[in-house]
Scaffold this motif. Sequence first.
Motif, mmCIF file in Angstrom:
data_model
loop_
_atom_site.group_PDB
_atom_site.id
_atom_site.type_symbol
_atom_site.label_atom_id
_atom_site.label_comp_id
_atom_site.label_asym_id
_atom_site.label_seq_id
_atom_site.Cartn_x
_atom_site.Cartn_y
_atom_site.Cartn_z
ATOM 1 N N GLY A 26 1.127 -1.351 -0.028
ATOM 2 C CA GLY A 26 0.291 -0.200 0.058
ATOM 3 C C GLY A 26 1.128 1.555 -0.138
ATOM 4 N N VAL A 27 2.017 1.392 0.387
ATOM 5 C CA VAL A 27 3.455 2.085 0.984
ATOM 6 C C VAL A 27 4.405 2.432 -0.697
ATOM 7 N N GLY A 28 4.269 1.296 -1.470
ATOM 8 C CA GLY A 28 5.713 1.192 -1.547
ATOM 9 C C GLY A 28 4.715 0.828 -3.956
ATOM 10 N N GLY A 29 4.264 -0.153 -3.243
ATOM 11 C CA GLY A 29 3.518 -0.566 -4.665
ATOM 12 C C GLY A 29 3.216 -2.302 -4.929
ATOM 13 N N PRO A 30 3.796 -2.626 -5.391
ATOM 14 C CA PRO A 30 3.680 -4.035 -6.045
ATOM 15 C C PRO A 30 5.049 -4.608 -5.754
ATOM 16 N N VAL A 31 5.077 -6.238 -5.347
ATOM 17 C CA VAL A 31 6.511 -6.283 -5.301
ATOM 18 C C VAL A 31 6.904 -7.706 -6.624
ATOM 19 N N THR A 32 7.754 -8.301 -6.828
ATOM 20 C CA THR A 32 8.209 -9.140 -7.637
ATOM 21 C C THR A 32 9.001 -10.686 -7.115
ATOM 22 N N LEU A 33 9.568 -9.651 -5.398
ATOM 23 C CA LEU A 33 9.847 -11.374 -4.716
ATOM 24 C C LEU A 33 9.915 -11.288 -3.062
ATOM 25 N N LEU A 34 9.284 -12.354 -2.322
ATOM 26 C CA LEU A 34 8.947 -12.488 -1.126
ATOM 27 C C LEU A 34 10.939 -12.757 -0.731
ATOM 28 N N ALA A 35 10.706 -11.996 0.936
ATOM 29 C CA ALA A 35 12.421 -12.980 1.040
ATOM 30 C C ALA A 35 12.401 -12.934 3.187
ATOM 31 N N THR A 36 13.160 -14.283 2.869
ATOM 32 C CA THR A 36 12.849 -14.107 5.038
ATOM 33 C C THR A 36 14.436 -14.763 4.817
ATOM 34 N N VAL A 37 14.936 -14.817 6.141
ATOM 35 C CA VAL A 37 15.808 -15.985 6.420
ATOM 36 C C VAL A 37 16.195 -17.026 5.860
ATOM 37 N N ALA A 38 16.817 -17.728 5.949
ATOM 38 C CA ALA A 38 17.125 -19.165 4.628
ATOM 39 C C ALA A 38 16.601 -20.168 5.745
ATOM 40 N N ALA A 39 16.968 -19.753 6.910
ATOM 41 C CA ALA A 39 16.060 -21.174 7.625
ATOM 42 C C ALA A 39 14.680 -21.350 8.661
ATOM 43 N N LYS A 40 13.940 -19.417 7.434
ATOM 44 C CA LYS A 40 12.514 -20.094 7.482
ATOM 45 C C LYS A 40 11.777 -19.847 6.163
ATOM 46 N N ALA A 41 12.683 -19.975 5.602
ATOM 47 C CA ALA A 41 11.954 -20.103 3.766
ATOM 48 C C ALA A 41 10.649 -21.303 2.940
ATOM 49 N N MET A 42 11.270 -21.898 3.619
ATOM 50 C CA MET A 42 10.044 -23.105 3.349
ATOM 51 C C MET A 42 8.473 -22.686 4.739
ATOM 52 N N ALA A 43 8.417 -22.335 5.508
ATOM 53 C CA ALA A 43 7.483 -21.501 6.021
ATOM 54 C C ALA A 43 5.997 -21.903 5.420
ATOM 55 N N PRO A 44 4.826 -23.139 5.670
ATOM 56 C CA PRO A 44 4.122 -23.264 5.318
ATOM 57 C C PRO A 44 3.059 -22.311 4.548
ATOM 58 N N ALA A 45 3.148 -20.717 5.544
ATOM 59 C CA ALA A 45 1.916 -20.176 5.278
ATOM 60 C C ALA A 45 2.615 -18.706 4.538
ATOM 61 N N LEU A 46 3.951 -19.054 4.693
ATOM 62 C CA LEU A 46 4.647 -17.672 3.571
ATOM 63 C C LEU A 46 4.824 -18.513 2.587
ATOM 64 N N GLN A 47 5.110 -19.711 1.885
ATOM 65 C CA GLN A 47 5.250 -20.762 0.739
ATOM 66 C C GLN A 47 3.377 -19.983 0.219
ATOM 67 N N ARG A 48 2.893 -20.422 1.418
ATOM 68 C CA ARG A 48 1.461 -20.310 0.456
ATOM 69 C C ARG A 48 1.194 -18.723 -0.427
ATOM 70 N N LEU A 49 1.442 -18.326 0.925
ATOM 71 C CA LEU A 49 1.718 -16.261 0.384
ATOM 72 C C LEU A 49 2.165 -16.030 -1.565
ATOM 73 N N ALA A 50 3.041 -16.658 -1.205
ATOM 74 C CA ALA A 50 4.508 -16.831 -2.080
ATOM 75 C C ALA A 50 3.329 -17.680 -3.792
ATOM 76 N N THR A 51 3.360 -19.042 -3.626
ATOM 77 C CA THR A 51 2.328 -19.249 -4.574
ATOM 78 C C THR A 51 0.838 -18.909 -5.205
ATOM 79 N N GLU A 52 0.418 -18.202 -3.896
ATOM 80 C CA GLU A 52 -1.304 -17.492 -4.552
ATOM 81 C C GLU A 52 -0.423 -16.085 -5.294
ATOM 82 N N ARG A 53 0.559 -15.359 -4.944
ATOM 83 C CA ARG A 53 1.282 -14.956 -5.076
ATOM 84 C C ARG A 53 1.685 -14.763 -7.158
ATOM 85 N N GLY A 54 2.112 -16.305 -7.433
ATOM 86 C CA GLY A 54 2.650 -16.510 -8.117
ATOM 87 C C GLY A 54 4.267 -16.032 -8.698
ATOM 88 N N MET A 55 4.636 -16.232 -6.897
ATOM 89 C CA MET A 55 5.920 -15.793 -6.427
ATOM 90 C C MET A 55 7.008 -17.162 -5.730
#
Length: 122
Positions: A26-55
Amino acid sequence: MKVAGFGFRKDAPYESFRAALQQVEGVGGPVTLLATVAAKAMAPALQRLATERGMIVLGVAVAGIDTPTRSARVQALYGTGSVAEAAALAAAGANSTLIVGRMDAPDGTVTCAMALGKGAIE
């Protein structure tokens, strides 16, 4: 490339990821990539968001990245002041700029920030 970086608690729900991202976009406009610390990158809720956004979710190293937000607890655990800000900067690549500082989901379980750069994966 605009990157959304996330910091979150292990049990953070999908709705909190979505809400935090909506605030930041809402402040910066749409993103093209999601990122987090490597140890948490496979978190199911974050992966769901990425899948739904095609990222994808890029797992990055955040230790040693200077951030405007400084949490003593996060510094002790991850070696940076804000996982969300550091992840966004790391994934956006060298000479990236933080364009939206850390914002919290309403329940406080997820933080999100946005950086602009050429991207670590380009």
